[in-house]
Enzyme design. Structure first.
Site, PDB file in Angstrom:
ATOM      1  CD  GLU A  13     105.562  62.985 144.513  1.00 33.89           C
ATOM      2  OE1 GLU A  13     105.377  62.174 145.440  1.00 33.89           O
ATOM      3  OE2 GLU A  13     105.295  62.750 143.319  1.00 33.89           O
ATOM      4  N   GLY A  61     109.917  63.420 141.240  1.00 34.37           N
ATOM      5  CA  GLY A  61     110.304  62.836 139.962  1.00 34.37           C
ATOM      6  C   GLY A  61     109.635  61.514 139.669  1.00 34.37           C
ATOM      7  CB  THR A  79     107.658  54.981 140.007  1.00 34.74           C
ATOM      8  OG1 THR A  79     106.728  55.138 141.085  1.00 34.74           O
ATOM      9  CG2 THR A  79     108.202  53.562 140.020  1.00 34.74           C
ATOM     10  CG  HIS A 121     125.827  41.541 106.183  1.00 33.41           C
ATOM     11  ND1 HIS A 121     125.260  40.366 106.619  1.00 33.41           N
ATOM     12  CD2 HIS A 121     127.128  41.267 105.889  1.00 33.41           C
ATOM     13  CE1 HIS A 121     126.173  39.410 106.579  1.00 33.41           C
ATOM     14  NE2 HIS A 121     127.318  39.929 106.135  1.00 33.41           N
TER      15      HIS A 121
END
Length: 441
Positions: A31, A36, A38, A426
């Site tokens: 990396e 971590g 995008t 409802h």
């Protein structure tokens, strides 16, 4: 040259792939950006945290409810709330991964130099298996020069103060979300898009309604192609041209380029990996054409969504560990845009179904009690069916992403059976979904 059982390129979804099942493997995790990925650092999560603040600040509709209010936005507080949460998560995730005795973390970009060989900084490593989960990067058309006032989604969220005027170029989800966010924060937003409507991949009826509604919040200019950008003065000037050849100029204190994202470059051709427009081609098992190479997420999928990447990671994890391969089910991948209003959909659009049998059913929010409570006159649920079988579901309005969830599970089923197979609370807004299902022929 270090050799590993598995090399994972990318610390977003790729990092989550490395579970305890791999504790007996030697794993390299590569990396070169923010740990971590995008979604955590520059995408889904921080933008939704900003959207929540924008939603609280958006008092445009309060007067029709008898509430006369105004909002004052303190940008440093809004921004710091987001990144005081996210940055520690990124840092702690990196520290935890570094503590794994079987994982070697390379904090540099990686690129293939030959089949099975990856350059990481000044080193080269090899592996029996590679998982490419390197994600994507913002697409920046050549017309835009480098200038601190020209931003992408990677940088716009960390600006020191709100601009008075912001020009956004683009018409997809990223452009739409930031247009709403900054407009709600009191910024004068101009949105330039080269197409006839926003959200071109959405159902046309939904996209048209969304374009109309967002256009009531920002200065929306459609069919505009940016042909030059001048950064020599105190403000940024953009020159555009419409299909008739007429030129226009727009000015802003900042510019956000939101013209999409492209797959990250990992030097795939050097490894013999087949790509198309930079995207790694994979089969239903997430395998590239080179044995032992797998890919997932934005680097291989034309649908750049975290929930799809997560599903693909589950597929890859299983297939790395088992001989009985499984495929990623990509039939009903939902999408959502958190803007003003929200939009969400799954399955076929009406334009995709033209030329074959289908029926379109539209149910307005105003037809149910919760819609009355909202004094809603703008939003609706749209269902596409054939002989009662649900082919597509599209929602524009409040809670769209949440309201879509039961319809994802209903895809391919009889709409009336779905409606009558459960209770609908409802007077929750979900009743508009129930009634839309019952309205289908």
């Amino acid at each position: 040259m270090e050799h590993f059982d598995l090399c994972v390129i990318g610390s977003g979804t790729g990092n989550s792939l490395i579970g305890p099942e791999f504790s007996h493997w030697r794993v390299a995790l590569v990396e070169g950006g923010t740990f971590g990925g995008t979604c955590l650092n520059r995408g889904c999560i921080p933008t939704k945290m900003l959207w929540a603040a924008a939603h609280a600040a958006d008092v445009r509709g309060a007067a029709k409810l008898g509430v006369h209010a105004s909002a004052e936005v303190f940008w440093p507080e809004v921004r710091d709330r987001v990144f005081s949460r996210i940055d520690p998560i990124s840092a702690s995730g990196e520290q935890w991964r570094e503590s794994n005795p079987n994982v070697t973390l390379y904090r540099t970009w990686g690129a293939f130099t030959a089949p099975g060989v990856l350059a990481v900084g000044d080193e080269q490593i090899t592996a029996d298996r590679f998982v490419i989960a390197a994600g994507s990067r913002p697409h920046i058309p050549q017309v835009f020069p480098e200038d601190p006032r020209i931003h992408t989604s990677d940088t716009i969220m960390r600006i020191p103060e709100l601009p008075k005027r912001l020009v956004i170029v683009g018409g997809g989800a990223i452009a739409a979300e930031f247009a709403y966010i900054f407009a709600a924060f009191g910024v004068e937003v101009t949105l330039l898009h080269r197409g006839p409507r926003l959200l071109r991949t959405a159902d046309e009826q939904v996209a048209e309604r969304f374009t109309q509604l967002l256009g009531g919040r920002v200065n929306l200019r459609l069919r505009q192609e940016v042909i030059s950008v001048d950064v020599s003065g105190e403000v940024v000037w953009l020159l555009t041209r419409d299909p008739d050849g007429i030129e226009y100029s727009f000015e802003g204190d900042l510019v956000l380029v939101a013209t999409g994202r492209v797959p990250s470059d990992v030097g795939a051709p050097a490894a013999g990996i087949v790509t198309s427009d930079g995207r790694i081609i994979v089969d239903e098992y997430q395998r590239a054409n080179v044995p032992g190479v797998w890919a997932l997420g934005d680097v291989s999928s034309p649908v750049q969504l975290k929930h799809l990447a997560n599903a693909e990671a589950r597929t890859v994890r299983h297939n790395l560990l088992h001989e009985d391969l499984i495929a990623t089910d990509k039939r009903y991948v939902p999408r959502a845009v958190f803007s003003g209003p929200e939009v969400a959909w799954v399955g076929a659009t009406e334009q995709e179904l033209r030329g074959q049998p289908y029926a379109a059913t539209v149910r307005e929010y105003s037809s149910v009690a919760y819609g009355w409570a909202l004094e809603d006159t703008d939003h609706f649920v749209k269902l596409l069916t054939d002989k009662g079988i649900l082919l597509g579901a599209h929602i524009v309005g409040p809670q769209a992403a949440t309201l879509l969830q039961p319809l994802i599970g209903a895809m391919g089923r009889n709409a009336h059976d779905v409606a009558r197979g459960q209770y609908w609370i409802h007077p929750a807004l979900a009743e508009v979904v129930e009634n839309a299902l019952l309205d289908t022929p």
